[in-house]
Motif scaffolding. Sequence first.
Motif, PDB file in Angstrom:
ATOM      1  N   PHE A   8      41.128   7.276 -17.785  1.00  0.00           N
ATOM      2  CA  PHE A   8      41.213   5.786 -17.570  1.00  0.00           C
ATOM      3  C   PHE A   8      40.084   5.416 -19.353  1.00  0.00           C
ATOM      4  CE2 PHE A   8      39.990   1.048 -18.457  1.00  0.00           C
ATOM      5  CZ  PHE A   8      41.098   0.511 -18.423  1.00  0.00           C
ATOM      6  N   ALA A   9      39.420   6.255 -19.329  1.00  0.00           N
ATOM      7  CA  ALA A   9      37.560   6.381 -19.787  1.00  0.00           C
ATOM      8  C   ALA A   9      38.173   7.245 -20.472  1.00  0.00           C
ATOM      9  CB  ALA A   9      36.608   6.927 -19.333  1.00  0.00           C
ATOM     10  N   ASN A  10      39.193   8.067 -20.836  1.00  0.00           N
ATOM     11  CA  ASN A  10      40.207   9.262 -21.915  1.00  0.00           C
ATOM     12  C   ASN A  10      40.869   8.524 -22.692  1.00  0.00           C
ATOM     13  OD1 ASN A  10      37.475  10.397 -21.631  1.00  0.00           O
ATOM     14  ND2 ASN A  10      39.326  11.858 -19.835  1.00  0.00           N
ATOM     15  N   LEU A  11      41.337   7.184 -22.730  1.00  0.00           N
ATOM     16  CA  LEU A  11      42.204   6.051 -23.034  1.00  0.00           C
ATOM     17  C   LEU A  11      41.758   5.424 -24.646  1.00  0.00           C
ATOM     18  CD1 LEU A  11      44.387   4.423 -19.850  1.00  0.00           C
ATOM     19  CD2 LEU A  11      45.601   6.761 -21.316  1.00  0.00           C
ATOM     20  N   THR A  12      43.222   6.173 -25.391  1.00  0.00           N
ATOM     21  CA  THR A  12      43.158   5.432 -26.904  1.00  0.00           C
ATOM     22  C   THR A  12      43.850   4.710 -27.407  1.00  0.00           C
ATOM     23  OG1 THR A  12      44.320   6.922 -27.989  1.00  0.00           O
ATOM     24  CG2 THR A  12      41.826   7.745 -27.666  1.00  0.00           C
ATOM     25  N   ILE A  13      43.801   3.998 -28.412  1.00  0.00           N
ATOM     26  CA  ILE A  13      44.951   2.741 -28.862  1.00  0.00           C
ATOM     27  C   ILE A  13      45.995   3.601 -29.075  1.00  0.00           C
ATOM     28  CG2 ILE A  13      44.510   2.863 -31.054  1.00  0.00           C
ATOM     29  CD1 ILE A  13      45.011   0.365 -29.780  1.00  0.00           C
ATOM     30  N   GLN A  14      45.965   5.395 -28.907  1.00  0.00           N
ATOM     31  CA  GLN A  14      47.299   5.357 -28.993  1.00  0.00           C
ATOM     32  C   GLN A  14      47.960   5.678 -27.419  1.00  0.00           C
ATOM     33  OE1 GLN A  14      46.124   9.465 -30.046  1.00  0.00           O
ATOM     34  NE2 GLN A  14      46.464   8.671 -32.149  1.00  0.00           N
ATOM     35  N   SER A  15      47.346   5.136 -26.255  1.00  0.00           N
ATOM     36  CA  SER A  15      48.346   5.013 -25.023  1.00  0.00           C
ATOM     37  C   SER A  15      48.800   3.511 -25.086  1.00  0.00           C
ATOM     38  CB  SER A  15      47.291   4.766 -24.184  1.00  0.00           C
ATOM     39  OG  SER A  15      47.647   4.708 -23.225  1.00  0.00           O
ATOM     40  N   ASP A  16      49.688   3.751 -24.585  1.00  0.00           N
ATOM     41  CA  ASP A  16      50.901   3.267 -25.096  1.00  0.00           C
ATOM     42  C   ASP A  16      50.096   1.473 -23.918  1.00  0.00           C
ATOM     43  OD1 ASP A  16      52.439   4.116 -25.860  1.00  0.00           O
ATOM     44  OD2 ASP A  16      54.452   4.251 -24.305  1.00  0.00           O
ATOM     45  N   PHE A  17      49.565   1.509 -22.880  1.00  0.00           N
ATOM     46  CA  PHE A  17      48.689   1.473 -21.911  1.00  0.00           C
ATOM     47  C   PHE A  17      47.577   0.052 -22.577  1.00  0.00           C
ATOM     48  CE2 PHE A  17      45.300   0.385 -18.468  1.00  0.00           C
ATOM     49  CZ  PHE A  17      46.012  -0.827 -17.741  1.00  0.00           C
ATOM     50  N   ILE A  18      47.387   0.862 -23.281  1.00  0.00           N
ATOM     51  CA  ILE A  18      46.122  -0.052 -23.987  1.00  0.00           C
ATOM     52  C   ILE A  18      46.223  -0.534 -25.371  1.00  0.00           C
ATOM     53  CG2 ILE A  18      43.586   0.549 -25.278  1.00  0.00           C
ATOM     54  CD1 ILE A  18      43.416   1.239 -22.146  1.00  0.00           C
ATOM     55  N   PHE A  19      47.314   0.010 -25.827  1.00  0.00           N
ATOM     56  CA  PHE A  19      48.174  -0.462 -26.774  1.00  0.00           C
ATOM     57  C   PHE A  19      48.698  -1.927 -26.449  1.00  0.00           C
ATOM     58  CE2 PHE A  19      51.478  -1.558 -30.180  1.00  0.00           C
ATOM     59  CZ  PHE A  19      50.615  -2.263 -31.117  1.00  0.00           C
ATOM     60  N   LYS A  20      48.954  -1.520 -25.434  1.00  0.00           N
ATOM     61  CA  LYS A  20      49.801  -3.087 -24.832  1.00  0.00           C
ATOM     62  C   LYS A  20      49.075  -4.280 -24.502  1.00  0.00           C
ATOM     63  CE  LYS A  20      52.943  -4.787 -20.735  1.00  0.00           C
ATOM     64  NZ  LYS A  20      53.728  -4.311 -19.599  1.00  0.00           N
ATOM     65  N   LYS A  21      47.679  -3.829 -24.002  1.00  0.00           N
ATOM     66  CA  LYS A  21      46.668  -4.482 -22.684  1.00  0.00           C
ATOM     67  C   LYS A  21      46.007  -5.203 -24.832  1.00  0.00           C
ATOM     68  CE  LYS A  21      46.621  -4.865 -19.173  1.00  0.00           C
ATOM     69  NZ  LYS A  21      47.255  -5.507 -18.553  1.00  0.00           N
ATOM     70  N   VAL A  22      46.532  -3.910 -25.879  1.00  0.00           N
ATOM     71  CA  VAL A  22      45.682  -5.416 -27.129  1.00  0.00           C
ATOM     72  C   VAL A  22      46.064  -5.735 -27.467  1.00  0.00           C
ATOM     73  CG1 VAL A  22      44.562  -4.531 -29.681  1.00  0.00           C
ATOM     74  CG2 VAL A  22      43.518  -2.969 -26.758  1.00  0.00           C
ATOM     75  N   MET A  23      47.325  -5.421 -28.150  1.00  0.00           N
ATOM     76  CA  MET A  23      48.264  -6.402 -28.373  1.00  0.00           C
ATOM     77  C   MET A  23      48.966  -8.185 -27.628  1.00  0.00           C
ATOM     78  SD  MET A  23      48.291  -5.688 -31.535  1.00  0.00           S
ATOM     79  CE  MET A  23      47.775  -4.329 -32.213  1.00  0.00           C
ATOM     80  N   SER A  24      47.971  -7.453 -26.905  1.00  0.00           N
ATOM     81  CA  SER A  24      48.688  -9.112 -25.721  1.00  0.00           C
ATOM     82  C   SER A  24      47.604 -10.080 -25.228  1.00  0.00           C
ATOM     83  CB  SER A  24      48.347  -8.601 -24.306  1.00  0.00           C
ATOM     84  OG  SER A  24      48.015  -8.196 -23.413  1.00  0.00           O
ATOM     85  N   ARG A  25      46.369  -9.666 -26.103  1.00  0.00           N
ATOM     86  CA  ARG A  25      45.197 -10.816 -26.192  1.00  0.00           C
ATOM     87  C   ARG A  25      44.827 -11.005 -27.885  1.00  0.00           C
ATOM     88  NH1 ARG A  25      40.870  -9.637 -22.139  1.00  0.00           N
ATOM     89  NH2 ARG A  25      40.418 -11.231 -22.501  1.00  0.00           N
ATOM     90  N   LYS A  26      45.453 -12.235 -27.902  1.00  0.00           N
ATOM     91  CA  LYS A  26      45.278 -12.874 -29.487  1.00  0.00           C
ATOM     92  C   LYS A  26      43.756 -12.413 -30.193  1.00  0.00           C
ATOM     93  CE  LYS A  26      45.695 -16.985 -32.270  1.00  0.00           C
ATOM     94  NZ  LYS A  26      46.355 -17.992 -32.459  1.00  0.00           N
TER      95      LYS A  26
END
Length: 56
Positions: A8-26
């Motif tokens: 989890f600590a190594n995830l970046t914005i390129q990760s689908d999971f992190i990208f989705k989380k970032v884009m879902s929070r206005k």
Amino acid sequence: MQDLATKFANLTIQSDFIFKKVMSRKRICKHLLEELLQAAADRNCGYQLSGGRKDA
């Protein structure tokens, strides 16, 4: 459990999971886009328009 925390600590914005989380929070999405667009604008400010072709 340590392995999961490390993954989890190594995830970046390129990760689908992190990208989705970032884009879902206005608020976070807006801040990220503003930062990216400002960085792109700063990088492109050195270019000047030539005013057209000289041989036309």
